[in-house]
Motif scaffolding. Structure first.
Motif, short mmCIF file in Angstrom:
data_model
loop_
_atom_site.label_atom_id
_atom_site.label_comp_id
_atom_site.label_asym_id
_atom_site.label_seq_id
_atom_site.Cartn_x
_atom_site.Cartn_y
_atom_site.Cartn_z
N TYR A 62 4.19 -6.27 2.93
CA TYR A 62 3.98 -7.01 1.68
C TYR A 62 4.21 -6.11 0.47
O TYR A 62 4.67 -6.60 -0.57
CB TYR A 62 2.59 -7.63 1.65
N ALA A 63 3.90 -4.84 0.58
CA ALA A 63 4.21 -3.92 -0.52
C ALA A 63 5.72 -3.80 -0.69
O ALA A 63 6.24 -3.81 -1.82
CB ALA A 63 3.58 -2.56 -0.25
N GLU A 64 6.45 -3.71 0.42
CA GLU A 64 7.91 -3.62 0.35
C GLU A 64 8.52 -4.87 -0.27
O GLU A 64 9.52 -4.80 -0.97
CB GLU A 64 8.48 -3.41 1.76
N ARG A 65 7.90 -6.03 -0.03
CA ARG A 65 8.42 -7.29 -0.56
C ARG A 65 7.94 -7.58 -1.98
O ARG A 65 8.29 -8.60 -2.56
CB ARG A 65 8.00 -8.43 0.37
N GLY A 66 7.10 -6.71 -2.51
CA GLY A 66 6.63 -6.88 -3.88
C GLY A 66 5.43 -7.79 -4.02
O GLY A 66 5.07 -8.18 -5.13
N PHE A 67 4.75 -8.11 -2.90
CA PHE A 67 3.60 -9.00 -2.95
C PHE A 67 2.30 -8.25 -3.22
O PHE A 67 1.29 -8.88 -3.55
CB PHE A 67 3.44 -9.76 -1.62
N ALA A 68 2.30 -6.93 -3.03
CA ALA A 68 1.08 -6.14 -3.12
C ALA A 68 1.44 -4.72 -3.53
O ALA A 68 2.59 -4.30 -3.40
CB ALA A 68 0.35 -6.14 -1.77
N ILE A 69 0.43 -3.99 -4.02
CA ILE A 69 0.67 -2.58 -4.31
C ILE A 69 0.66 -1.80 -3.00
O ILE A 69 0.08 -2.23 -2.00
CB ILE A 69 -0.37 -2.00 -5.28
N ALA A 70 1.32 -0.66 -2.99
CA ALA A 70 1.39 0.17 -1.78
C ALA A 70 0.03 0.77 -1.48
O ALA A 70 -0.74 1.11 -2.38
CB ALA A 70 2.43 1.26 -1.96
N GLN A 71 -0.26 0.91 -0.20
CA GLN A 71 -1.49 1.56 0.27
C GLN A 71 -1.11 2.62 1.30
O GLN A 71 -0.24 2.38 2.15
CB GLN A 71 -2.42 0.54 0.93
N PRO A 72 -1.75 3.79 1.27
CA PRO A 72 -1.45 4.81 2.28
C PRO A 72 -1.91 4.34 3.66
O PRO A 72 -2.93 3.65 3.79
CB PRO A 72 -2.26 6.02 1.82
N ILE A 73 -1.15 4.67 4.68
CA ILE A 73 -1.54 4.37 6.06
C ILE A 73 -1.64 5.69 6.80
O ILE A 73 -0.61 6.34 7.08
CB ILE A 73 -0.53 3.44 6.75
#
Length: 218
Positions: free
Chosen positions: A186-197
């Motif tokens: 979802y971060a890649e698609r622009g739906f959410a901010i990136a989160q560390p994994i």
């Protein structure tokens, strides 16, 4: 027969994902509470508890139906949550309903619109969700509603108690795996901010996918 407890073979990996999705936020008073619809009545339970603890003066329940909820909540997720909250003493006039949202982005966007329509300013939001939806809810909210201060909360249950409360261990693991994938996708698609994994979370995710917990992958 549906398994109602986790297999010891996967428990450590499931726990790694479970801990990752918990934002570990302390509950504090906010301008509005938003309960995100799902199959889990625990969202309504914690919402009613926090309202009655005066953590927010206004409560929104948001959610239509999904394949995982239509049988349990045929009236719709938000409506079922509202009915439960009222039974727990939450005044009906303190609750707003969005019965159209079918994903987390819509939950937040439609809830924001409900507040705007009523001239209610929200500078802080207490988001209530399934335990393993916390991180995705946070990341989505910071994308679509960046100016608001976000606190995430869920019903306080240990992993094994949560699995027992749902009554279907595979369903819980599948949902956990799906939500972990969505953090990145979802971060890649622009739906959410990136989160560390963290690497240990990614490794646990890979092992659970290999073990067949894939029904909720995007």
């Amino acid at each position: 027969m549906t398994a109602t407890s986790l297999s010891p073979a996967i428990r450590d990996d499931v726990k790694a994902l479970w801990d990752y999705h918990d934002m570990h936020h302390d509950a504090r008073r906010c301008d509005v509470g938003i309960g995100l619809g799902s199959h889990d009545l625990g969202v309504a339970i914690v919402a009613a508890e926090l309202f009655n603890a005066r953590m927010f003066p206004r409560l929104i329940f948001s959610g239509a139906n999904a394949p995982t909820t239509i049988e349990r909540f045929p009236q719709g997720e938000a409506v079922a949550y509202r009915d439960y909250a009222i039974a727990q003493g939450v005044p009906e006039d303190a609750i707003l309903i969005d019965a159209k949202a079918t994903n987390t982005e819509q939950n937040l966007r439609f809830s924001r619109a409900l507040l705007a329509e009523r001239g209610i300013e929200a500078r802080s939001v207490l988001l209530m969700s399934r335990p393993y939806q916390q991180r995705r809810a946070y990341a989505t909210c910071k994308k679509v509603w960046p100016e608001v201060d976000v606190v995430c909360r869920s019903r306080s249950l240990l992993l094994d108690d949560y699995v027992a409360s749902i009554g279907d261990a595979k369903k819980v693991v599948d949902m956990l795996v799906g939500d972990t994938q969505r953090i990145e996708v979802y971060a890649e698609r622009g739906f959410a901010i990136a989160q560390p994994i963290p690497s240990e979370v990614r490794a646990a995710f890979v092992r659970l996918v290999a073990a067949g917990y894939t029904s909720r992958l995007a």
